[in-house]
Design a protein around this motif. Sequence first.
Motif, short mmCIF file in Angstrom:
data_model
loop_
_atom_site.label_atom_id
_atom_site.label_comp_id
_atom_site.label_asym_id
_atom_site.label_seq_id
_atom_site.Cartn_x
_atom_site.Cartn_y
_atom_site.Cartn_z
N LYS A 1 0.89 -1.08 -0.02
CA LYS A 1 0.12 0.14 0.25
C LYS A 1 0.73 1.24 -0.04
O LYS A 1 1.96 1.30 0.67
CB LYS A 1 -1.00 0.02 1.24
CG LYS A 1 -1.83 -1.10 1.60
CD LYS A 1 -2.69 -0.93 2.85
CE LYS A 1 -3.56 -2.07 2.87
NZ LYS A 1 -4.19 -2.26 4.08
N VAL B 1 -4.46 -10.68 5.98
CA VAL B 1 -5.22 -11.03 7.25
C VAL B 1 -6.42 -11.78 6.88
O VAL B 1 -7.18 -11.30 6.18
CB VAL B 1 -5.50 -9.71 8.24
CG1 VAL B 1 -6.44 -10.24 9.38
CG2 VAL B 1 -4.27 -8.76 8.43
N GLU C 1 -14.84 -7.63 9.14
CA GLU C 1 -14.15 -6.26 9.36
C GLU C 1 -15.39 -5.45 10.28
O GLU C 1 -16.40 -5.65 10.03
CB GLU C 1 -13.93 -5.58 8.19
CG GLU C 1 -12.81 -6.04 7.27
CD GLU C 1 -12.61 -5.26 6.10
OE1 GLU C 1 -11.78 -4.24 6.25
OE2 GLU C 1 -13.02 -5.44 4.96
N GLU D 1 2.02 -5.12 3.80
CA GLU D 1 1.33 -5.94 5.17
C GLU D 1 0.95 -7.24 4.89
O GLU D 1 0.49 -7.55 3.77
CB GLU D 1 0.08 -4.97 5.02
CG GLU D 1 -0.19 -3.81 5.81
CD GLU D 1 -1.74 -3.27 5.76
OE1 GLU D 1 -1.62 -1.97 5.73
OE2 GLU D 1 -2.67 -3.93 6.10
N GLY D 2 0.99 -8.23 6.03
CA GLY D 2 1.08 -9.54 5.73
C GLY D 2 -0.55 -9.46 5.43
O GLY D 2 -1.69 -8.71 6.20
N GLN E 1 -3.18 0.35 -3.75
CA GLN E 1 -2.92 -0.87 -3.12
C GLN E 1 -2.86 -1.97 -4.26
O GLN E 1 -3.44 -2.17 -5.25
CB GLN E 1 -4.12 -1.30 -2.31
CG GLN E 1 -4.45 -0.38 -1.12
CD GLN E 1 -5.44 -0.73 -0.30
OE1 GLN E 1 -5.47 -2.02 -0.03
NE2 GLN E 1 -5.80 -0.01 0.73
N GLU F 1 -6.75 0.75 10.08
CA GLU F 1 -6.38 1.84 9.95
C GLU F 1 -7.27 2.75 10.78
O GLU F 1 -8.46 2.51 11.47
CB GLU F 1 -6.34 2.47 8.51
CG GLU F 1 -7.68 2.33 7.74
CD GLU F 1 -7.26 2.89 6.38
OE1 GLU F 1 -6.39 3.47 6.18
OE2 GLU F 1 -8.45 2.91 5.56
P1 AMP Z 1 -7.56 0.02 3.44
O1 AMP Z 1 -7.61 0.94 2.41
O2 AMP Z 1 -6.28 -0.31 4.13
O3 AMP Z 1 -8.77 0.23 4.48
O4 AMP Z 1 -8.03 -1.45 2.62
C1 AMP Z 1 -9.32 -1.38 2.09
C2 AMP Z 1 -9.88 -2.78 2.11
O5 AMP Z 1 -8.66 -3.93 1.65
C3 AMP Z 1 -10.06 -3.48 3.75
O6 AMP Z 1 -10.90 -2.86 4.07
C4 AMP Z 1 -10.14 -4.77 3.62
O7 AMP Z 1 -11.24 -5.29 3.32
C5 AMP Z 1 -9.07 -5.00 2.61
N1 AMP Z 1 -7.43 -5.37 3.08
C6 AMP Z 1 -6.76 -4.33 3.35
N2 AMP Z 1 -5.51 -4.81 3.96
C7 AMP Z 1 -5.73 -6.07 4.17
C8 AMP Z 1 -4.96 -7.08 4.70
N3 AMP Z 1 -3.85 -6.66 5.25
N4 AMP Z 1 -5.16 -8.34 4.50
C9 AMP Z 1 -6.88 -8.60 4.08
N5 AMP Z 1 -7.35 -7.56 3.47
C10 AMP Z 1 -6.98 -6.34 3.48
#
Ligand code: AMP
Length: 365
Positions: A151, A189, A194, A186-187, A162, A272
């Motif tokens: 990211k 998950v 959520e 990021e690993g 991403q 986040e």
């Molecule tokens: P974010 O922009 O970091 O909020 O990521 C957007 C969406 O991507 C999240 O709400 C998750 O559905 C998915 N996502 C982000 N990071 C991860 C992760 N490390 N492992 C699994 N799914 C992820």
Amino acid sequence: MSDAAPQRLDPGSTIGILGDGQLGRMIALAAAKLGYRCHTFADTPDSPAAQVCAASTLADYRDTAALDRFAEAVDVVTLEFENVPEESVRYLAGRVPVRPGPSVLAVAQDRMLEKNFLNGIGIATAPYAHVTDLPSLEAAVARIGRPAVLKTAKFGYDGKGQVTIGPETDLAAAFAETKTDHAVLEGWVDYALEISVIVGRGLDGAMAAYVPVENRHVNHILDTTIAPAGIAPGIAARAGEIARKAAEALNVVGLLAVEMFVTLDGEVLVNEIAPRPHNSGHWTIDACDVSQFQQLVRAICGLPLGSTERHSDAEMKNLIGDEVLQWPALLAEPGARLHLYGKTAIRPGRKMGHVTRLRPRSNPA
Ligand code: AMP
């Protein structure tokens, strides 16, 4: 000057809002209900927020003459959008109280600082590593393993910036795609669901959190929020504690939204944080004593926080892109609470409005 100014800003005062989207619009509507005026500062004309504010400044966020005039015109500043340049927020904070302050924004704007901060206060996240070039990406993937997500550390939202690193992903191509030398690996998950918690924190440090909610995403964009989340009471309590701990450690005055993963074995990991009203809190307008937007107004104006109790359970569905065209049917649906953001152009992925449906309140709180 910040908090040397009088602590309580009474109704009739003017709230400055950095940013001009639907969050600003809903802040202004809540502020108006309590007799406050709002003034937005942003760089796009005829915005959702400006349409309902008493005044608006249309200028570049780095235009210091415009920032000076804005600071003169308002009694307190808050933000509805995280990608405001930190320097501009610092500049304003030298002239008028800014709540939450620029140091909170700095942490929330940068995924590396955010993860370092959270882990530093004992809040778990996915494993992560700073990526600045291809060798550091290779080393990070060797340590964290695949699958993983790369990211951009700054200015990403709704899944933008991403790249998923699967078993076959070419790392050079993935690195090139992020177009930055400041990224986070990021690993992956494996989450069961959520969730998010929104906590309000007042000038006096008092805190009040809303119940954890479940968030379902489609194409990385929030689609549906279910309040409350169907999680065990112990996990809900843990999520609430995490949000309060982060808000306190950051000395937030305003709101802090904390997005979390609940893993298959019941662990809670923070994804986040956002120091502003959050899409996953829109249900509070229709289902709670005091909405997240009114809570923000109360916090930044030095008023007592309101009750976060919900009188109903709720499901909030975002109306994204063409989905907004369903508005006549939604308007006709008994009990559906429709909110439209006043955006004229429909684009794929654009949040155009939302609809909240209430259900009788379940237990526990
Ligand atoms: P974010 O922009 O970091 O909020 O990521 C957007 C969406 O991507 C999240 O709400 C998750 O559905 C998915 N996502 C982000 N990071 C991860 C992760 N490390 N492992 C699994 N799914 C992820």
